[in-house]
Design a protein around this motif. Structure first.
Motif, mmCIF file in Angstrom:
data_model
loop_
_atom_site.group_PDB
_atom_site.id
_atom_site.type_symbol
_atom_site.label_atom_id
_atom_site.label_comp_id
_atom_site.label_asym_id
_atom_site.label_seq_id
_atom_site.Cartn_x
_atom_site.Cartn_y
_atom_site.Cartn_z
ATOM 1 N N VAL A 92 0.844 -1.109 0.033
ATOM 2 C CA VAL A 92 0.095 0.177 -0.042
ATOM 3 C C VAL A 92 0.763 1.226 -0.101
ATOM 4 O O VAL A 92 1.912 1.260 1.030
ATOM 5 N N GLY A 93 0.759 1.949 -1.135
ATOM 6 C CA GLY A 93 1.846 3.183 -1.074
ATOM 7 C C GLY A 93 2.995 2.966 -1.251
ATOM 8 O O GLY A 93 3.374 2.080 -1.820
ATOM 9 N N ASN A 94 3.907 3.398 -0.384
ATOM 10 C CA ASN A 94 5.396 2.930 -0.216
ATOM 11 C C ASN A 94 5.623 2.063 0.805
ATOM 12 O O ASN A 94 6.708 2.016 1.096
ATOM 13 N N TYR A 95 4.722 1.164 1.233
ATOM 14 C CA TYR A 95 4.896 0.177 2.127
ATOM 15 C C TYR A 95 4.719 -0.945 2.037
ATOM 16 O O TYR A 95 3.650 -1.295 1.147
ATOM 17 N N THR A 96 5.365 -2.088 2.518
ATOM 18 C CA THR A 96 4.740 -3.477 2.032
ATOM 19 C C THR A 96 4.596 -4.307 3.525
ATOM 20 O O THR A 96 5.600 -4.010 4.365
ATOM 21 N N LEU A 97 3.542 -5.041 3.609
ATOM 22 C CA LEU A 97 3.509 -5.700 4.853
ATOM 23 C C LEU A 97 3.680 -7.101 4.436
ATOM 24 O O LEU A 97 2.888 -7.661 3.249
ATOM 25 N N CYS A 98 4.242 -8.086 5.119
ATOM 26 C CA CYS A 98 4.659 -9.359 4.534
ATOM 27 C C CYS A 98 4.072 -10.100 5.973
ATOM 28 O O CYS A 98 4.643 -9.975 7.126
ATOM 29 N N VAL A 99 3.007 -10.943 6.026
ATOM 30 C CA VAL A 99 2.600 -11.559 7.197
ATOM 31 C C VAL A 99 2.777 -13.259 7.072
ATOM 32 O O VAL A 99 2.441 -13.643 6.026
ATOM 33 N N MET A 100 3.294 -13.897 8.301
ATOM 34 C CA MET A 100 3.463 -15.316 7.953
ATOM 35 C C MET A 100 2.389 -16.012 8.938
ATOM 36 O O MET A 100 2.122 -15.479 10.042
ATOM 37 N N GLN A 101 1.810 -17.097 8.446
ATOM 38 C CA GLN A 101 0.745 -17.859 9.338
ATOM 39 C C GLN A 101 1.087 -19.246 9.425
ATOM 40 O O GLN A 101 1.628 -19.612 8.272
ATOM 41 N N LYS A 102 0.853 -19.918 10.322
ATOM 42 C CA LYS A 102 0.822 -21.190 10.373
ATOM 43 C C LYS A 102 -0.642 -21.960 10.018
ATOM 44 O O LYS A 102 -1.480 -21.295 10.465
ATOM 45 N N PRO A 103 -0.405 -23.032 8.982
ATOM 46 C CA PRO A 103 -1.831 -23.329 8.828
ATOM 47 C C PRO A 103 -2.452 -24.322 9.886
ATOM 48 O O PRO A 103 -1.644 -24.590 10.853
ATOM 49 N N PRO A 104 -3.816 -24.103 9.662
ATOM 50 C CA PRO A 104 -4.390 -24.851 10.933
ATOM 51 C C PRO A 104 -3.900 -26.449 11.012
ATOM 52 O O PRO A 104 -3.776 -26.946 10.035
ATOM 53 N N VAL A 105 -4.029 -26.822 12.330
ATOM 54 C CA VAL A 105 -3.367 -28.372 12.436
ATOM 55 C C VAL A 105 -4.411 -29.232 11.929
ATOM 56 O O VAL A 105 -3.882 -30.330 11.222
ATOM 57 N N GLU A 106 -5.551 -28.971 11.764
ATOM 58 C CA GLU A 106 -6.709 -29.919 11.035
ATOM 59 C C GLU A 106 -6.230 -30.277 9.605
ATOM 60 O O GLU A 106 -6.209 -31.158 9.118
ATOM 61 N N GLU A 107 -6.251 -29.134 9.008
ATOM 62 C CA GLU A 107 -5.669 -28.887 7.621
ATOM 63 C C GLU A 107 -4.380 -29.578 7.294
ATOM 64 O O GLU A 107 -4.463 -30.444 6.506
ATOM 65 N N VAL A 108 -3.441 -29.532 8.250
ATOM 66 C CA VAL A 108 -2.279 -30.153 7.887
ATOM 67 C C VAL A 108 -2.593 -31.683 8.014
ATOM 68 O O VAL A 108 -1.899 -32.448 7.080
ATOM 69 N N ALA A 109 -3.127 -32.006 9.160
ATOM 70 C CA ALA A 109 -3.437 -33.538 9.121
ATOM 71 C C ALA A 109 -4.490 -34.067 7.869
ATOM 72 O O ALA A 109 -4.032 -35.343 7.723
ATOM 73 N N GLU A 110 -5.256 -33.386 7.439
ATOM 74 C CA GLU A 110 -6.072 -33.884 6.327
ATOM 75 C C GLU A 110 -5.324 -34.176 5.117
ATOM 76 O O GLU A 110 -5.235 -35.045 4.261
ATOM 77 N N GLU A 111 -4.361 -32.978 4.852
ATOM 78 C CA GLU A 111 -3.560 -33.108 3.728
ATOM 79 C C GLU A 111 -2.457 -33.996 3.788
ATOM 80 O O GLU A 111 -2.421 -34.895 2.677
ATOM 81 N N GLY A 112 -1.974 -34.649 4.815
ATOM 82 C CA GLY A 112 -0.870 -35.618 5.292
ATOM 83 C C GLY A 112 -1.652 -37.313 4.976
ATOM 84 O O GLY A 112 -1.240 -37.777 4.304
ATOM 85 N N GLU A 113 -3.215 -37.141 5.413
ATOM 86 C CA GLU A 113 -3.826 -38.193 5.344
ATOM 87 C C GLU A 113 -4.135 -38.619 3.880
ATOM 88 O O GLU A 113 -3.953 -39.684 3.331
ATOM 89 N N ALA A 114 -4.620 -37.483 3.105
ATOM 90 C CA ALA A 114 -4.705 -37.687 1.858
ATOM 91 C C ALA A 114 -3.684 -38.108 0.732
ATOM 92 O O ALA A 114 -3.691 -38.873 0.178
#
Length: 118
Positions: A92-114
């Motif tokens: 936005v304008g002359n500034y940059t925001l970079c945000v890191m998030q950890k995926p939800p535990v349930e989502e990671v488990a589902e992807e691993g099972e798949a």
């Protein structure tokens, strides 16, 4: 004088309330890191994220302008998702925001099972 909270601090506090919040970097578009949090012990990692996030945004913006000729098609944000984290980069304008998030535990488990089922 009243104790007022800066609007940037308000946004950061709201981000911290989101489940899975990992950290952030705020920098200007010259790559100078203004604020960062939860990126590791060294300032070096904040600078590293800022450099690559700005480079990615500049390249993505150039490609969007090439693909979509209309001038109102301006890149606002980029979302990257991997197995280990999710990164959202916004300028936005002359500034940059970079945000890191950890995926939800349930989502990671589902992807691993798949993946194991395949």
């Amino acid at each position: 004088m009243k104790d007022t909270v800066h609007p940037v601090d308000e946004v950061i506090n709201k981000m911290k309330e989101v489940e899975g919040f990992g950290g952030f970097v705020i920098c200007n578009n010259d790559g100078v890191v203004l604020r960062h949090e939860n990126l590791g012990a060294a300032d070096k990692l904040g600078i590293h994220h800022a450099y690559h996030a700005l480079d990615l945004m500049n390249k993505a913006r150039d490609h969007i302008r090439t693909l979509f000729e209309a001038p109102e098609n301006e890149l606002e944000s980029v979302r990257l998702k991997t197995d280990n984290y999710e990164m959202i980069i916004s300028q936005v304008g002359n500034y940059t925001l970079c945000v890191m998030q950890k995926p939800p535990v349930e989502e990671v488990a589902e992807e691993g099972e798949a993946a194991a089922a395949e």
